[in-house]
Every structure is written in C-alpha cells, then in structure tokens.
Design a protein around this motif. Structure first.
Motif, short mmCIF file in Angstrom:
data_model
loop_
_atom_site.label_atom_id
_atom_site.label_comp_id
_atom_site.label_asym_id
_atom_site.label_seq_id
_atom_site.Cartn_x
_atom_site.Cartn_y
_atom_site.Cartn_z
N GLY A 40 -7.71 19.35 -5.59
CA GLY A 40 -6.71 20.50 -5.91
C GLY A 40 -6.03 20.01 -7.50
N ASN A 41 -5.22 21.20 -7.33
CA ASN A 41 -4.22 20.94 -8.38
C ASN A 41 -3.30 21.12 -8.90
OD1 ASN A 41 -2.50 23.77 -7.38
ND2 ASN A 41 -4.19 24.67 -7.68
N SER A 42 -2.03 21.14 -9.42
CA SER A 42 -1.44 20.60 -9.80
C SER A 42 -0.29 20.89 -8.71
CB SER A 42 -0.05 20.44 -11.33
OG SER A 42 -0.32 21.77 -11.34
N ALA A 43 -0.06 22.00 -7.55
CA ALA A 43 0.48 22.84 -7.08
C ALA A 43 0.02 22.45 -5.04
CB ALA A 43 0.83 24.31 -7.04
N THR A 44 -0.91 21.56 -5.22
CA THR A 44 -1.33 21.10 -4.33
C THR A 44 -0.86 20.32 -3.65
OG1 THR A 44 -3.64 21.75 -5.05
CG2 THR A 44 -3.74 20.46 -3.24
N VAL A 45 0.01 20.69 -2.05
CA VAL A 45 0.53 19.26 -1.69
C VAL A 45 -0.99 18.22 -0.87
CG1 VAL A 45 2.09 18.95 0.13
CG2 VAL A 45 2.74 20.61 -1.18
N PHE A 46 -0.68 16.73 -1.23
CA PHE A 46 -1.56 16.86 -0.62
C PHE A 46 -0.57 14.92 0.10
CE2 PHE A 46 -0.94 14.96 -4.90
CZ PHE A 46 -0.81 13.83 -4.72
N THR A 47 -1.63 13.83 0.95
CA THR A 47 -1.05 13.36 1.12
C THR A 47 -2.58 12.06 1.05
OG1 THR A 47 -2.77 13.21 3.24
CG2 THR A 47 -0.65 13.67 3.79
N PHE A 48 -0.66 10.72 1.02
CA PHE A 48 -2.70 9.44 0.15
C PHE A 48 -1.83 8.30 0.39
CE2 PHE A 48 -1.98 6.80 -3.79
CZ PHE A 48 -3.54 6.49 -3.60
N ILE A 49 -2.24 7.69 2.00
CA ILE A 49 -1.62 6.74 2.23
C ILE A 49 -2.63 5.31 1.67
CG2 ILE A 49 -1.14 7.70 3.89
CD1 ILE A 49 -3.12 7.68 5.63
N PRO A 50 -2.33 4.12 2.05
CA PRO A 50 -2.46 2.85 1.65
C PRO A 50 -3.71 2.50 2.68
CG PRO A 50 -0.89 2.09 1.97
CD PRO A 50 -0.52 3.67 2.16
N PRO A 51 -4.53 1.67 3.41
CA PRO A 51 -5.36 0.86 4.18
C PRO A 51 -4.73 0.99 5.52
CG PRO A 51 -5.34 -0.30 2.58
CD PRO A 51 -4.76 0.62 1.56
N ALA A 52 -4.57 1.05 6.96
CA ALA A 52 -3.42 0.13 7.91
C ALA A 52 -3.59 -1.21 7.62
CB ALA A 52 -4.46 0.97 9.54
N GLY A 53 -2.41 -0.97 7.32
CA GLY A 53 -1.32 -2.61 7.35
C GLY A 53 -1.44 -2.78 6.47
N ALA A 54 -1.02 -2.11 5.49
CA ALA A 54 -1.02 -2.48 4.67
C ALA A 54 0.74 -3.13 3.93
CB ALA A 54 -1.15 -1.77 3.21
N SER A 55 1.23 -3.86 2.91
CA SER A 55 2.03 -4.35 3.52
C SER A 55 3.09 -5.35 2.42
CB SER A 55 2.77 -5.37 5.23
OG SER A 55 1.69 -6.65 5.52
N CYS A 56 3.91 -5.83 2.23
CA CYS A 56 4.63 -7.05 0.97
C CYS A 56 5.13 -7.42 2.18
CB CYS A 56 5.79 -6.24 0.81
SG CYS A 56 5.67 -4.45 -0.30
N THR A 57 5.13 -9.33 1.26
CA THR A 57 5.17 -10.37 1.97
C THR A 57 6.08 -10.52 2.68
OG1 THR A 57 3.51 -11.42 0.60
CG2 THR A 57 5.34 -12.99 1.78
N GLY A 58 7.79 -9.66 2.28
CA GLY A 58 9.07 -9.79 2.90
C GLY A 58 8.84 -8.24 2.80
N GLY A 59 10.73 -8.65 3.04
CA GLY A 59 10.86 -7.12 3.37
C GLY A 59 12.22 -6.99 2.52
N ALA A 60 13.03 -5.40 2.70
CA ALA A 60 14.00 -5.60 1.53
C ALA A 60 14.88 -6.14 1.35
CB ALA A 60 15.09 -4.46 2.29
N GLY A 61 15.09 -7.00 2.22
CA GLY A 61 16.79 -8.17 1.87
C GLY A 61 15.50 -9.21 1.58
N ALA A 62 14.99 -9.43 1.48
CA ALA A 62 13.99 -10.27 -0.11
C ALA A 62 13.94 -10.24 -0.78
CB ALA A 62 13.27 -11.31 0.75
N GLY A 63 13.84 -8.79 -1.23
CA GLY A 63 13.64 -8.46 -2.56
C GLY A 63 12.55 -7.60 -2.42
#
Length: 626
Positions: A40-63
C-alpha cells in the motif's frame, strides 16, 4: 501529527510525495504477525495483528503495557525502550505505528482477562508520517510488551516491510511512499503496437508498483504464423525504465508476439500478456492527374506516374492495374506498363468507373486513383443542347360564368326547405366574366387563356376584378319549420372558381368569400315607393363549398397538391358576426402542398325577410385569394 515523533535523518534518500496506484495482495504472515493488505501507500488503511494469544506476563495493574514500533532494519528490536513511544536511536528511524486518525499506538493496557492479552488493536495507517522523513529501505514493524519502559524478555512480534519511493506529484498527492513485503516485480504491460516498415513500436508500462523497485525490463519479439521460419527474430530490448520502445529490422508481413518481463532485486516477473503486430511498409504514392477521354465505344485512360518511384528503386511497380466497372460490356482488370491505356468494347451511353493503381508485390502497395461517370460514345453521334426557362410563378384566381358542378339534394331542415338535386352545367367552358370596378363592363379578352392567362414571358397578366352574375330567381314562402311565415327562400349555385398557384416558394394559399348586404334596386310594383325595409343583411345567404377537383400526383408521386375545405357549410343566419358578411374561408392549401390547379364550387341558399319591400335585390359575393 505528533511533531515530537518526527525524526530527520541526514545522508538518507528522502521520499517525495507522489500519486500511485495500489496493488493489494493476500495477507502475509511473517514473524508471527499478519499485515493486510501486504502492500500500500501512506494513505492505505491496513490491519496489523500479532499471533493469536500474544500477551504480556501481567496486566495493567502490574505495570505492563503493550507497544507498537517501526524501526530501521539495523535496529535490534529486543533492545528498544519506551517512554512516550519508542525511544529514539541516533542515525536510525524509530517510530510508533499510528491508527487511521494519526494517533500513535503506544502504552496500551493489556487485557485483564485473559491476563496480559494484547487486544483492542485499531486499524492503522502511515498517513501521519511526514513526507521526506522516511528514506527508502527495509524496516521492521511490530508489537512489544514493556514493563517500566523495557521490553519484557521474548515478548515482541514483528515482520519486515520495504519502503519504496513514489513518482513525484503536486503537493497534496495521496501517497508519500509505498510499503510492502519484498517480492519479485509485477509483470509489466505491453500496449498496442504500431506497425511500420520492418518495425513495431509500442509502450511499456508497469502494471503495479513493485517492491523493491524495478531495475530493468526485457522485451521480446517472437515471429509466428505463415513465413515464421524465415522471419527475423530480433534481440530482446533491455530498457532500464518503462516507456516507448521500438523493434526494427523485422520482416514485413510476418506477425510477431511481443511480451516483456520486469526485474528487481528479489527476482524477475512472469511474462506479460502478448501484444501482437505485423510490420508493413507505409503505402507508396498513387498516380496523379488521372483523366478519361471519351471515344466511340472506348475510353482512353491517362495518368502521371507516382512521384516517389526514385525513392524506392528496389520496389518498382509491375505496371499499372486499370479496373473498369459498370453495367455495360467491357468491364474487368487490365494491366499497362505505362500511360495511356485504351479500354475498348464498351457499351455506349453507360457510365463506367475507372481506377488506376500501381501494381506492387505484397506487402508493398499504393492507393488507387478513381474517375466515375465516364460514358463512351456510340459510333455516330449528334448533340442537341436543350435550354428552357421556368417562368416566375404567381397565384391566379379566375371564374367562368355559367359553369357549375352538380349539386346533391338537401333534405329540409328546421330552418330551410328541402333543395332538389341540381345537375352540372352542360357547358363546361362558360362565358367570359366582365371586367372593371362595376358589373356590366367589357368581357375579359384573356378568357381563352383561362384558368392561367400569361404574357409572352410566361408571367400572369390576369385582369382584376371580374364579374359573373348569379340569379336565384323568385323567392318562395317558407311554409314549414322554425321560420315558417317569416321568410321567402331561394337557392342556386356560384359560378365555378379556379385557383392556380405556380409559385416555386410554395407558400400555400387561402380563398375567402365575403358577402355584402342585399339592396333593393328599382321601385315596387305599380311604380311607386312603398313602406318597408329596402335592404337586408348578407348573412341571410349561406353556402356549402366543395372541392370539385385539384391537381393529382406528379410523376413518381414526387408532389401532390392537397386542398382542404376547412370551414364547410355556413348556414343563413341573423346573428351578427357569424355569417358571410364577416368573410369565411372557402378553401386553402398549406405551405408545401399548394402548387397546382384547384376548382371550387358552392351551393348557396338565401332567406329573404318578409319585411323586405317587394322588388329585385342585389348583393356582391367577393372572392379573394392570398
């Protein structure tokens, strides 16, 4: 736009603003991430996603936070740090990714359930990146989990994209740069070919924007069809840029397939679709000055040889083909080494078409020269040239005294007694009307030329006005119907009127009848005046006009006079403003159908008021034609 995230690099090739077409490919899954569309070009709207289940070790409450980034290919992604987005690295492009509205995607809270899951990912766009700040090259885009601004060990997912420049356009163009996965070039397009003498020319264009950019092209011409075994197969052309190209030294009359491939640093495209063409020389010049002279059952054809013969000494015409066509004898194709050529055995009086064409060996040719409507003479021939003058046309109206058409019987009505059938006059010539302002003048001396008296120049010299008399006899008392006991009645017929229109402008015409009032002449019986009305309205006279005849269709039905009786019967009336005193149209012809001779008749009937003094009454019925 977030100006604090702009990065200016020195020594890098800046990307210019340009307008491009987009080529979208299926989603590409690299490094565990998925980018859709893949280019695409700089005006193209696209989707970009990580693999299914991609997650951090903890939640927002843990920083924990999840981040996005776009960095030069040389940057070690695992070493990135984050504050208000990824922290800059000297000499490298380090940016966040942006959503479709231009907001950086940074410091996002992972889900609370499942704990740490990267979710709520918006659609993205590169439109927020300022033109000129991104050099062409390879980049990594990705997601990362951070804790206290540092990437959590092993918690990042990325893939590589390539940024390519775009053609320069006016400021405000839709594309600043092109992005996409590195892949072999798109196959180019070969446009329609233009044939020349031993040559084919065309235009090569890109079917899409390749990433990386195309570095060169290969254009191939391959002969096919009849004669291909001896046809020239030219060396491929290898232009570095798309645009016009030309193959020369080809074999005239042999068809060629022309196709092309494009190459970039990843590989070479598939071949384009074929564009086919056949080299042919431009036509040579025709003969000039073609003339045809008439003879007895023959035509002599002469011409001047083409002026370009010296320019192609190896291609000399094998004579000149003379083609004779027509409905008579002697037609066919004849060849002559030179001019003139005599065509014999022709039918006199029949038109022939003659063409002359230099005779070249295919594929060389020249146009034909042509002469039409050539007529051979008979063995003995006399000419008589005929001239004639069509005189100036005029509109003429005449009348024949004592001539009238038959009249059908009329049944009695509530207002007028019945009228018996009247036979047509036995004399169809009649007598001449008199001339002058008043009745009783001299007979019209032009009567023998009626209905169209003319002078020696064919111009009408009809005399106006003319007079004919109508004697309705002695009135008879109306004894039945609405007006019983109120009137005497009388009836008769007008003298036949003829209208002739020879005007070539054919504007149409109208004949109108206008009645004067009746006035008593002389004195009453006994020789003395008596009391009572000595005049009554001309509206007491009514008529029933008829078209007795008009000109029929001309030869070939090219013209046909059309005359109508638009008003028809006008009854005797006492109403002011509705009778013949006010004038009534007797007949007319519309523009375009008025030329010819029209004959008009009419029956008349009159009511004479009982209040009128006895005696002879007279009135004038005036006809006018315009």
């Amino acid at each position: 736009m977030h100006t604090k995230l702009k990065q200016a690099l020195t020594g890098a090739a800046a990307i210019t603003v340009g307008a491009v077409g987009l080529t979208f490919s299926p989603a590409l899954a690299l490094g565990g991430t998925t980018l859709t569309p893949g280019t695409g070009n700089s005006a193209t709207v696209f989707t970009f996603i990580p693999p299914a289940g991609a997650s951090c070790t903890g939640g927002a409450g843990a920083g924990y936070r999840w981040q996005t980034y776009m960095v030069s290919n040389a940057v070690t992604s695992s070493a990135l740090t984050f504050a208000a987005g990824p922290v800059a690295i000297a000499g490298q492009v380090v940016l966040p990714l942006y959503d479709g509205s231009g907001t950086p995607i940074i410091n996002k809270n992972p889900a609370s359930s499942p704990v740490g899951l990267i979710n709520g990912i918006p659609t993205m766009s590169f439109s927020a990146i300022t033109a000129g700040t991104i050099p062409a090259g390879d980049y990594k885009i990705g997601f990362a989990c951070s804790l206290a601004g540092v990437i959590e060990n092993g918690k990042f997912w990325e893939q590589t994209i390539t940024i390519a420049p775009t053609p320069t356009t006016a400021v405000g163009g839709p594309a600043q740069f092109i992005f996409g996965q590195p892949a072999a070039a798109f196959a180019p397009t070969v446009g329609a070919l233009t044939a020349g003498d031993q040559s084919l020319a065309g235009t090569l264009s890109d079917a899409g924007l390749s990433i990386p950019a195309v570095t060169g092209y290969t254009i191939t011409a391959t002969p096919f069809g009849a004669g291909a075994g001896t046809a020239v197969t030219p060396s491929p052309l290898t232009p570095s840029a798309a645009g016009a190209f030309s193959f020369t030294g080809l074999t005239n009359g042999v068809s060629y397939h022309v196709s092309a491939t494009a190459t970039n640093s990843v590989g070479t495209s598939a071949a384009s679709a074929n564009s086919d063409g056949t080299p042919n020389p431009l036509p040579y010049l025709p003969v000039t000055g073609l003339s045809v002279t008439t003879g007895i059952n023959q035509l002599t054809v002469a011409w001047t040889n083409p002026s370009d013969l010296a320019s192609h000494p190896l291609q000399v015409p094998a004579g000149y083909d003379i083609v004779v066509t027509g409905s008579g004898a002697g037609t066919g194709t004849f060849n002559s080494a030179s001019s003139p050529y005599v065509v014999t055995g022709l039918t006199a009086g029949v038109p022939y078409t003659i063409t002359v064409q230099p005779k070249y060996t295919s594929p060389y040719s020249a146009p034909v020269a042509s002469s039409s409507n050539n007529i051979a003479n008979p063995p003995t021939l006399l000419y008589q040239d005929i001239t004639v003058t069509r005189p100036v046309g005029q509109l003429v109206i005449t009348q024949r005294c004592g001539v009238f058409a038959a009249r059908t019987a009329e049944a009695a009505t509530a207002t007028f007694p019945g009228i018996p059938a009247l036979a047509a006059s036995a004399d169809l010539i009649g007598t001449a009307p008199t001339t002058g302002a008043a009745a009783g003048g001299l007979a019209d001396g032009l009567f023998n030329q009626y209905p169209y008296p003319v002078d020696s120049n064919g111009l009408s010299n009809a005399v106006y006005p003319t007079h004919c008399g109508i004697n309705l006899g002695i009135g008879k008392l109306v004894t039945a119907g609405t007006y019983a006991g109120d009137y005497f009645s009388a009836y008769g017929q007008i003298n036949q009127v003829t209208v002739v229109d020879t005007r070539d402008t054919d504007p149409g015409w109208t004949v109108t009848g206008t009645m004067s009032n009746f006035t008593k002449t002389g004195v009453s019986s006994g020789g003395t005046a008596v009391s009572g009305t000595q005049t009554f309205s001309g509206n007491y006279l009514g008529w029933s006009p008829v078209l007795t005849g008009d000109s029929g269709a001309s030869l070939g039905n090219l013209y046909n006079q059309t005359v109508t009786i638009p008003v028809g019967t006008v009854a005797p009336t006492t109403a002011t403003g509705s009778g013949l005193v006010q004038g009534k149209v007797m007949a007319n012809a519309a523009p375009g159908v008025g030329m010819g001779i029209a004959t008009l008749d009419a029956g008349v009937k009159l009511l004479i008021p009982l209040t009128a003094v006895n005696g002879v009454y007279s009135a004038v019925l005036t006809f006018s034609a315009v």
